[in-house]
Write a protein that holds these residues in place. Structure first.
Motif, mmCIF file in Angstrom:
data_model
loop_
_atom_site.group_PDB
_atom_site.id
_atom_site.type_symbol
_atom_site.label_atom_id
_atom_site.label_comp_id
_atom_site.label_asym_id
_atom_site.label_seq_id
_atom_site.Cartn_x
_atom_site.Cartn_y
_atom_site.Cartn_z
ATOM 1 N N LYS A 1 0.852 -1.359 -0.073
ATOM 2 C CA LYS A 1 -0.166 0.060 0.124
ATOM 3 C C LYS A 1 0.675 1.190 -0.060
ATOM 4 N N GLU A 2 1.978 1.059 0.987
ATOM 5 C CA GLU A 2 2.664 2.441 0.930
ATOM 6 C C GLU A 2 3.462 2.741 -0.507
ATOM 7 N N ARG A 3 3.658 1.876 -0.985
ATOM 8 C CA ARG A 3 4.536 1.921 -2.352
ATOM 9 C C ARG A 3 3.411 2.102 -3.453
ATOM 10 N N GLY A 4 2.236 2.225 -3.278
ATOM 11 C CA GLY A 4 1.427 2.296 -4.321
ATOM 12 C C GLY A 4 0.692 1.002 -5.146
ATOM 13 N N PHE A 5 1.047 0.086 -4.637
ATOM 14 C CA PHE A 5 0.796 -1.156 -5.676
ATOM 15 C C PHE A 5 -0.511 -1.606 -5.275
ATOM 16 N N ILE A 6 -1.264 -1.435 -4.214
ATOM 17 C CA ILE A 6 -2.462 -1.906 -3.878
ATOM 18 C C ILE A 6 -3.133 -0.645 -3.106
ATOM 19 N N THR A 7 -4.340 -0.851 -3.057
ATOM 20 C CA THR A 7 -5.271 0.222 -2.373
ATOM 21 C C THR A 7 -6.080 -0.406 -1.202
ATOM 22 N N ILE A 8 -6.139 -0.245 -0.169
ATOM 23 C CA ILE A 8 -7.336 -0.749 0.784
ATOM 24 C C ILE A 8 -8.364 0.272 1.310
#
Length: 163
Positions: A75-82
């Motif tokens: 999430k921090e690296r922008g690969f997923i959203t939660i």
């Protein structure tokens, strides 16, 4: 079942896992993403791109707390959203982003270029590989259920030639 078989299956599966993990870790270093995080991206890519942490946990055979820990850097690296599920406020939805898909497709491209991933198997015939997969499927069916086995064997990435 004879102890001989149980012992040798455990030792073989463990040794094969570590052979695979070694190659998978190399990819992790190249792309700065752990094998487990790569697997989360794979699970999302092959399951309509959005799942709950519990669904990721089930498919990945992890505890939900492990999934939560693995998702934080993604999430921090922008690969997923939660985000919270608007229909069920106690649930979250995890979605792979375009950046996550791009990274995962780069990883897949590297894997496709390496015949030795996850380990050397070129010396095996298709009949031998099919037999190995059939044995694994039977073990999975008994231990994890047919639903998980079907999710594993039906997992397909778009744009990939599986033949």
């Amino acid at each position: 079942m004879k102890f001989f078989y149980r012992q040798n299956v455990v030792l073989m599966v463990r040794a094969l896992y570590f052979c695979m993990d070694s190659h998978w870790s190399e990819l992790g270093k190249k792309y700065n993403i752990s094998p487990a995080q790569q697997h989360i991206l794979f699970i999302l890519c092959t399951n309509q791109k959005t799942l709950t942490p519990s669904e990721i946990s089930e498919i990945g055979c992890w505890h939900v707390s492990t999934v939560t820990r693995l998702m934080k850097p993604l999430k921090e690296r922008g690969f997923i959203t939660i985000v919270r599920d608007p229909e069920r406020s106690k649930y979250k939805k995890v979605t792979i982003t375009h950046a996550g898909e791009d990274l995962f497709h780069q990883i897949v491209g590297t894997i496709m270029d390496k015949d030795s991933f996850p380990f050397e198997m070129n010396h095996l015939s298709e009949v031998e590989l099919d037999g190995f997969l059939q044995c694994g499927q039977k073990i999975l069916d008994i231990n994890k259920g047919t639903d998980l086995r079907e999710k594993i064997f039906n997992a397909k990435l778009t744009g990939i030639d599986y033949l």
